[in-house]
Motif scaffolding. Sequence first.
Motif, mmCIF file in Angstrom:
data_model
loop_
_atom_site.group_PDB
_atom_site.id
_atom_site.type_symbol
_atom_site.label_atom_id
_atom_site.label_comp_id
_atom_site.label_asym_id
_atom_site.label_seq_id
_atom_site.Cartn_x
_atom_site.Cartn_y
_atom_site.Cartn_z
ATOM 1 N N PHE A 147 0.889 -1.199 0.058
ATOM 2 C CA PHE A 147 0.134 -0.096 0.148
ATOM 3 C C PHE A 147 0.846 1.283 -0.122
ATOM 4 O O PHE A 147 2.109 1.070 0.149
ATOM 5 N N GLU A 148 0.160 2.409 -0.237
ATOM 6 C CA GLU A 148 1.094 3.633 -0.304
ATOM 7 C C GLU A 148 0.027 4.758 0.334
ATOM 8 O O GLU A 148 -0.882 4.863 -0.013
ATOM 9 N N VAL A 149 0.799 5.559 1.284
ATOM 10 C CA VAL A 149 -0.007 6.870 1.860
ATOM 11 C C VAL A 149 1.052 8.127 1.556
ATOM 12 O O VAL A 149 1.982 8.216 1.593
ATOM 13 N N ASP A 150 0.517 8.918 0.417
ATOM 14 C CA ASP A 150 1.162 10.054 0.039
ATOM 15 C C ASP A 150 1.153 11.172 1.143
ATOM 16 O O ASP A 150 0.137 11.597 1.377
ATOM 17 N N LEU A 151 2.405 11.558 1.483
ATOM 18 C CA LEU A 151 2.659 12.707 2.506
ATOM 19 C C LEU A 151 3.346 13.837 1.719
ATOM 20 O O LEU A 151 3.416 14.808 2.604
ATOM 21 N N GLY A 152 3.361 13.926 0.427
ATOM 22 C CA GLY A 152 3.989 15.098 -0.057
ATOM 23 C C GLY A 152 5.420 14.938 -0.486
ATOM 24 O O GLY A 152 5.586 14.201 -1.529
ATOM 25 N N SER A 153 6.445 15.475 0.252
ATOM 26 C CA SER A 153 7.759 15.050 0.252
ATOM 27 C C SER A 153 8.271 13.738 0.518
ATOM 28 O O SER A 153 9.440 13.427 0.253
ATOM 29 N N ALA A 154 7.548 13.044 0.843
ATOM 30 C CA ALA A 154 7.525 11.465 1.471
ATOM 31 C C ALA A 154 6.326 10.922 1.244
ATOM 32 O O ALA A 154 5.300 11.269 1.049
ATOM 33 N N PHE A 155 6.470 9.367 1.383
ATOM 34 C CA PHE A 155 5.489 8.678 1.705
ATOM 35 C C PHE A 155 5.480 7.362 2.192
ATOM 36 O O PHE A 155 6.602 6.953 2.737
ATOM 37 N N LEU A 156 4.390 6.950 2.970
ATOM 38 C CA LEU A 156 4.507 5.718 3.808
ATOM 39 C C LEU A 156 4.255 4.622 2.686
ATOM 40 O O LEU A 156 3.560 4.619 1.875
#
Length: 269
Positions: free
Chosen positions: A181-190
């Motif tokens: 899975f992916e969570v977009d955080l802007g300058s980083a991601f989970l």
Amino acid sequence: MISYRRMGARFDRLRRLLLRKLAIDDLRFVEIECKKRVLPEEASELKDWLQGRKGVKHQKSAYFFDQFLDTPSFDLLKAGASLRLRYKRNGTAVYLQYKGPGFVKDGLLYRSEFSSGRLDRLVREESHHDIVHFTDTSVAEILNRHAGLEMGAAMRRHLGGSMVRRITSGPILALYRKEKFEVDLGSAFLEPSLDRVSAFHIAKKGLHALSTFCEFENEIKADGGSLAAKFDHMDEMLKFNAAVEKRFDLRREPLDKYHRCASFFARDR
């Protein structure tokens, strides 16, 4: 919960800690993740929870396997490091990956991680033992010809050149089914993931099944491996981990996959 944003002094302390404890020169090669043990009967429920959570995107379901490498006397296992050949795309895409000894802080695992380029020349079809033949090549040769300077330097610093030259066996196979899975955080991601792993020991009489287990992992990543970008979003990672822990009763996993796969076999030895 501690906020990590705009805390320059704390970031500087973390940088110094990582340089000292991980013994690497370039902090782009730092992996930061949390690891949790998942009971098999909880895995489906956790997958459904991740798929239904706002902001979480299912990237893919992946199948691949690793062959963990070591010296005949398991010196990497004892040193807290791991080295593996990762076989993707039905075994046609092969990479050598190294993870150095790490440490846990605030429930997060910090360690160094490196990967070689694709090892097309070394893959053999219809092999009767190792798919990559260490009689024809060596880990030292792979490092010299197919890996960046940082990877070879880290391995020799952590393990010593003599130990690197003694890596001649691949005692553990691990087969994976990974839900990524992916969570977009802007300058980083989970990158949360749910893994189902089946591990085998390669013995003289054939494969010996060791264990099948499930794990939840959540790693923070950034373009170019930027530690500053990861650090700037560390509080969001901790909040996500806290939400998982609130919903599911998961124990922290203290071992990386090599050490967990080998733990049953090592106890027998």
